[in-house]
Design a protein around this motif. Structure first.
Motif, PDB file in Angstrom:
ATOM      1  N   MET A   1       0.825  -1.205   0.000  1.00 36.75           N
ATOM      2  CA  MET A   1       0.000   0.000   0.000  1.00 36.75           C
ATOM      3  C   MET A   1       0.860   1.256   0.000  1.00 36.75           C
ATOM      4  O   MET A   1       0.576   2.218  -0.718  1.00 36.75           O
ATOM      5  CB  MET A   1      -0.906  -0.002   1.242  1.00 36.75           C
ATOM      6  CG  MET A   1      -2.011  -1.034   1.207  1.00 36.75           C
ATOM      7  SD  MET A   1      -3.312  -0.560   0.051  1.00 36.75           S
ATOM      8  CE  MET A   1      -4.027   0.833   0.939  1.00 36.75           C
ATOM      9  N   VAL A   2       1.907   1.258   0.804  1.00 38.18           N
ATOM     10  CA  VAL A   2       2.786   2.430   0.888  1.00 38.18           C
ATOM     11  C   VAL A   2       3.425   2.709  -0.458  1.00 38.18           C
ATOM     12  O   VAL A   2       3.412   3.846  -0.955  1.00 38.18           O
ATOM     13  CB  VAL A   2       3.868   2.209   1.966  1.00 38.18           C
ATOM     14  CG1 VAL A   2       4.850   3.375   1.970  1.00 38.18           C
ATOM     15  CG2 VAL A   2       3.234   2.048   3.340  1.00 38.18           C
ATOM     16  N   ILE A   3       3.987   1.673  -1.071  1.00 33.91           N
ATOM     17  CA  ILE A   3       4.665   1.836  -2.362  1.00 33.91           C
ATOM     18  C   ILE A   3       3.665   2.235  -3.443  1.00 33.91           C
ATOM     19  O   ILE A   3       3.967   3.073  -4.305  1.00 33.91           O
ATOM     20  CB  ILE A   3       5.401   0.539  -2.740  1.00 33.91           C
ATOM     21  CG1 ILE A   3       6.534   0.277  -1.753  1.00 33.91           C
ATOM     22  CG2 ILE A   3       5.944   0.624  -4.161  1.00 33.91           C
ATOM     23  CD1 ILE A   3       7.212  -1.063  -1.927  1.00 33.91           C
ATOM     24  N   ARG A   4       2.471   1.655  -3.384  1.00 31.06           N
ATOM     25  CA  ARG A   4       1.450   1.972  -4.388  1.00 31.06           C
ATOM     26  C   ARG A   4       1.119   3.460  -4.383  1.00 31.06           C
ATOM     27  O   ARG A   4       1.110   4.113  -5.435  1.00 31.06           O
ATOM     28  CB  ARG A   4       0.183   1.158  -4.124  1.00 31.06           C
ATOM     29  CG  ARG A   4      -0.936   1.457  -5.112  1.00 31.06           C
ATOM     30  CD  ARG A   4      -2.241   0.803  -4.694  1.00 31.06           C
ATOM     31  NE  ARG A   4      -3.264   1.105  -5.669  1.00 31.06           N
ATOM     32  CZ  ARG A   4      -3.979   2.231  -5.686  1.00 31.06           C
ATOM     33  NH1 ARG A   4      -3.745   3.161  -4.766  1.00 31.06           N
ATOM     34  NH2 ARG A   4      -4.898   2.433  -6.618  1.00 31.06           N
ATOM     35  N   PHE A   5       0.832   4.004  -3.221  1.00 29.43           N
ATOM     36  CA  PHE A   5       0.466   5.417  -3.146  1.00 29.43           C
ATOM     37  C   PHE A   5       1.662   6.317  -3.493  1.00 29.43           C
ATOM     38  O   PHE A   5       1.487   7.383  -4.089  1.00 29.43           O
ATOM     39  CB  PHE A   5      -0.080   5.761  -1.762  1.00 29.43           C
ATOM     40  CG  PHE A   5      -1.533   5.439  -1.602  1.00 29.43           C
ATOM     41  CD1 PHE A   5      -2.514   6.298  -2.073  1.00 29.43           C
ATOM     42  CD2 PHE A   5      -1.933   4.257  -0.987  1.00 29.43           C
ATOM     43  CE1 PHE A   5      -3.855   6.000  -1.935  1.00 29.43           C
ATOM     44  CE2 PHE A   5      -3.273   3.946  -0.837  1.00 29.43           C
ATOM     45  CZ  PHE A   5      -4.243   4.813  -1.313  1.00 29.43           C
ATOM     46  N   PHE A   6       2.867   5.886  -3.136  1.00 27.75           N
ATOM     47  CA  PHE A   6       4.058   6.660  -3.484  1.00 27.75           C
ATOM     48  C   PHE A   6       4.234   6.712  -5.005  1.00 27.75           C
ATOM     49  O   PHE A   6       4.474   7.792  -5.584  1.00 27.75           O
ATOM     50  CB  PHE A   6       5.299   6.050  -2.828  1.00 27.75           C
ATOM     51  CG  PHE A   6       6.583   6.723  -3.223  1.00 27.75           C
ATOM     52  CD1 PHE A   6       6.943   7.942  -2.668  1.00 27.75           C
ATOM     53  CD2 PHE A   6       7.422   6.151  -4.163  1.00 27.75           C
ATOM     54  CE1 PHE A   6       8.126   8.576  -3.034  1.00 27.75           C
ATOM     55  CE2 PHE A   6       8.604   6.775  -4.540  1.00 27.75           C
ATOM     56  CZ  PHE A   6       8.953   7.987  -3.974  1.00 27.75           C
ATOM     57  N   VAL A   7       4.121   5.556  -5.658  1.00 25.66           N
ATOM     58  CA  VAL A   7       4.310   5.487  -7.114  1.00 25.66           C
ATOM     59  C   VAL A   7       3.262   6.313  -7.851  1.00 25.66           C
ATOM     60  O   VAL A   7       3.575   7.055  -8.789  1.00 25.66           O
ATOM     61  CB  VAL A   7       4.273   4.012  -7.582  1.00 25.66           C
ATOM     62  CG1 VAL A   7       4.203   3.934  -9.113  1.00 25.66           C
ATOM     63  CG2 VAL A   7       5.495   3.269  -7.073  1.00 25.66           C
ATOM     64  N   ILE A   8       2.001   6.206  -7.415  1.00 23.89           N
ATOM     65  CA  ILE A   8       0.935   6.952  -8.090  1.00 23.89           C
ATOM     66  C   ILE A   8       1.091   8.453  -7.876  1.00 23.89           C
ATOM     67  O   ILE A   8       0.936   9.256  -8.807  1.00 23.89           O
ATOM     68  CB  ILE A   8      -0.446   6.464  -7.619  1.00 23.89           C
ATOM     69  CG1 ILE A   8      -0.739   5.082  -8.198  1.00 23.89           C
ATOM     70  CG2 ILE A   8      -1.544   7.450  -8.032  1.00 23.89           C
ATOM     71  CD1 ILE A   8      -2.074   4.506  -7.795  1.00 23.89           C
ATOM     72  N   THR A   9       1.412   8.855  -6.643  1.00 18.76           N
ATOM     73  CA  THR A   9       1.583  10.287  -6.350  1.00 18.76           C
ATOM     74  C   THR A   9       2.718  10.886  -7.175  1.00 18.76           C
ATOM     75  O   THR A   9       2.564  11.943  -7.799  1.00 18.76           O
ATOM     76  CB  THR A   9       1.864  10.500  -4.849  1.00 18.76           C
ATOM     77  OG1 THR A   9       0.794   9.945  -4.081  1.00 18.76           O
ATOM     78  CG2 THR A   9       1.975  11.985  -4.529  1.00 18.76           C
ATOM     79  N   ILE A  10       3.854  10.202  -7.215  1.00 19.85           N
ATOM     80  CA  ILE A  10       4.986  10.681  -8.010  1.00 19.85           C
ATOM     81  C   ILE A  10       4.690  10.552  -9.500  1.00 19.85           C
ATOM     82  O   ILE A  10       5.046  11.423 -10.301  1.00 19.85           O
ATOM     83  CB  ILE A  10       6.263   9.896  -7.645  1.00 19.85           C
ATOM     84  CG1 ILE A  10       6.628  10.101  -6.167  1.00 19.85           C
ATOM     85  CG2 ILE A  10       7.430  10.330  -8.536  1.00 19.85           C
ATOM     86  CD1 ILE A  10       6.873  11.549  -5.786  1.00 19.85           C
ATOM     87  N   GLY A  11       3.991   9.467  -9.872  1.00 19.99           N
ATOM     88  CA  GLY A  11       3.678   9.244 -11.281  1.00 19.99           C
ATOM     89  C   GLY A  11       2.808  10.324 -11.893  1.00 19.99           C
ATOM     90  O   GLY A  11       2.979  10.691 -13.062  1.00 19.99           O
ATOM     91  N   THR A  12       1.862  10.860 -11.108  1.00 19.04           N
ATOM     92  CA  THR A  12       0.996  11.920 -11.633  1.00 19.04           C
ATOM     93  C   THR A  12       1.785  13.206 -11.915  1.00 19.04           C
ATOM     94  O   THR A  12       1.322  14.055 -12.685  1.00 19.04           O
ATOM     95  CB  THR A  12      -0.141  12.231 -10.639  1.00 19.04           C
ATOM     96  OG1 THR A  12       0.412  12.553  -9.361  1.00 19.04           O
ATOM     97  CG2 THR A  12      -1.085  11.045 -10.507  1.00 19.04           C
ATOM     98  N   LEU A  13       2.957  13.339 -11.307  1.00 20.64           N
ATOM     99  CA  LEU A  13       3.818  14.501 -11.557  1.00 20.64           C
ATOM    100  C   LEU A  13       4.818  14.218 -12.676  1.00 20.64           C
ATOM    101  O   LEU A  13       5.031  15.045 -13.567  1.00 20.64           O
ATOM    102  CB  LEU A  13       4.557  14.899 -10.278  1.00 20.64           C
ATOM    103  CG  LEU A  13       3.672  15.306  -9.088  1.00 20.64           C
ATOM    104  CD1 LEU A  13       4.532  15.539  -7.850  1.00 20.64           C
ATOM    105  CD2 LEU A  13       2.855  16.540  -9.415  1.00 20.64           C
ATOM    106  N   LEU A  14       5.432  13.029 -12.642  1.00 17.49           N
ATOM    107  CA  LEU A  14       6.435  12.681 -13.648  1.00 17.49           C
ATOM    108  C   LEU A  14       5.830  12.537 -15.043  1.00 17.49           C
ATOM    109  O   LEU A  14       6.538  12.697 -16.044  1.00 17.49           O
ATOM    110  CB  LEU A  14       7.138  11.379 -13.256  1.00 17.49           C
ATOM    111  CG  LEU A  14       8.030  11.422 -12.010  1.00 17.49           C
ATOM    112  CD1 LEU A  14       8.654  10.054 -11.757  1.00 17.49           C
ATOM    113  CD2 LEU A  14       9.116  12.483 -12.169  1.00 17.49           C
ATOM    114  N   ALA A  15       4.532  12.230 -15.119  1.00 17.54           N
ATOM    115  CA  ALA A  15       3.881  12.054 -16.417  1.00 17.54           C
ATOM    116  C   ALA A  15       3.984  13.316 -17.278  1.00 17.54           C
ATOM    117  O   ALA A  15       3.941  13.237 -18.516  1.00 17.54           O
ATOM    118  CB  ALA A  15       2.413  11.670 -16.217  1.00 17.54           C
ATOM    119  N   PHE A  16       4.136  14.473 -16.648  1.00 18.68           N
ATOM    120  CA  PHE A  16       4.258  15.717 -17.404  1.00 18.68           C
ATOM    121  C   PHE A  16       5.597  15.827 -18.133  1.00 18.68           C
ATOM    122  O   PHE A  16       5.735  16.631 -19.059  1.00 18.68           O
ATOM    123  CB  PHE A  16       4.106  16.930 -16.472  1.00 18.68           C
ATOM    124  CG  PHE A  16       2.699  17.210 -16.071  1.00 18.68           C
ATOM    125  CD1 PHE A  16       1.840  17.895 -16.917  1.00 18.68           C
ATOM    126  CD2 PHE A  16       2.213  16.777 -14.842  1.00 18.68           C
ATOM    127  CE1 PHE A  16       0.533  18.153 -16.552  1.00 18.68           C
ATOM    128  CE2 PHE A  16       0.906  17.034 -14.461  1.00 18.68           C
ATOM    129  CZ  PHE A  16       0.061  17.719 -15.321  1.00 18.68           C
TER     130      PHE A  16
END
Length: 317
Positions: free
Chosen positions: A19-34
């Motif tokens: 769960m921790v890694i999942r939320f970390f990846v998604i949170t960072i992913g929504t920024l890195l996608a730009f």
């Protein structure tokens, strides 16, 4: 750095690593996608899965409304719920709301089609199909965003074209119909506390207010990435990955400081990587998800990648 620190604190607190890694990846992913390199893509082909979903949910909504078979409708709803695909329901047995995973991208499809309206008849067709999908989804926020998008993107044409004004009139009519039903539901849920969509949203707000008000540390720094959303009066949320107001979930994890850093980074990324049309579409897309579960997730990453390619601040190579 803040996200990494929040992740480490959560792991040290004994929270489930997945769960921790999942939320970390998604949170960072929504920024890195730009920050992907813009590529030339075929927009109709890239949005084909969303287009097919719009057609599918519209057909389901119409079929259930026409057949008038409560047993069939209940069976279809149970199937969707058991498969964790979403929910299908009706308040009057005629108009069925088909709310499935992936619907969050329907407003994106509609807005891109509206912004590209004059480019090709394909985009005008996509606008019509996505509008039917929005109608089948039956989400009030989607209708609000759709009306704002039309006025923002095609305001000048609305003043000159009779057809454009007729299309807007139809959209406003649909919005008023949806708004009336949602207004009645909102008032009922607020004062009767029923376990329905609006009642659950009020419950989630109350839970977040209670949790963040109980601790200054949680208010400022959050409970840590991967922390479960506390149970409320209406439902038990602690086992859910998504809640109706998903932004509250992230706020509870990051706290006010972390959320401020996230939003500031998001704003800078949008400003640097998207042109004016892309920026407007992105923020309207975010608005469409404020009261819905599927935001700040993989849908948002997909939407961001598409916008970076279709509306780049600098031309794609």
């Amino acid at each position: 750095a803040y996200g990494l620190g929040s992740m480490l604190v959560s792991l040290m607190a004994g929270r489930e690593p997945v769960m921790v890694i999942r939320f970390f990846v998604i949170t960072i992913g929504t920024l890195l996608a730009f920050h992907i390199r813009p590529m030339r893509i075929s927009v109709p082909w890239a949005l084909l899965p969303v287009t097919l979903q719009a057609v599918l949910i519209f057909c389901i909504s119409v079929a259930l409304g026409v057949l008038q078979d409560p047993g069939l409708a209940l069976g279809v709803r149970d199937f969707a719920l058991d498969a964790n695909w979403g929910d299908i329901y009706s308040f009057d047995g005629v108009y069925y709301r088909v709310q499935l995973i992936g619907n969050a991208l329907l407003p994106l499809l509609f807005m891109i089609a509206v912004w590209r309206w004059q480019n090709s008849w394909i985009y005008r067709g996509l606008a019509l199909i996505s509008l039917l999908g929005l109608l089948a989804a039956g989400n009030l926020t989607y209708f609000v965003v759709a009306v704002i998008a039309v006025i923002t993107a095609q305001g000048k044409r609305l003043m000159q074209s009779v057809i454009a004004r007729m299309v807007l009139a139809v959209m406003v009519t649909l919005f008023l119909v949806a708004a009336w039903g949602s207004l009645n539901e909102t008032v009922s849920d607020k004062f009767e506390g029923s376990d329905s969509s609006m009642g659950v949203r009020f419950d989630q707000l109350a839970v977040a207010h209670r949790e963040m008000g109980a601790s200054t540390v949680k208010l400022v720094l959050g409970a840590g990435l991967g922390a479960s959303f506390p149970d409320g009066k209406q439902r038990n949320y602690s086992q859910d990955l998504y809640i109706e107001m998903q932004w509250l979930y992230l706020l509870l994890q990051l706290g006010l400081l972390g959320m401020l850093i996230y939003v500031a980074t998001l704003w800078l990324s949008v400003r640097q990587r998207l042109d004016q049309g892309g920026r407007r579409i992105f923020w309207l897309y975010m608005l469409s998800g404020l009261t819905n579960p599927y935001i700040l997730d993989t849908n948002q990453i997909v939407a961001t990648v598409i916008l970076v390619c279709v509306f780049p601040r600098r031309p794609a190579l």
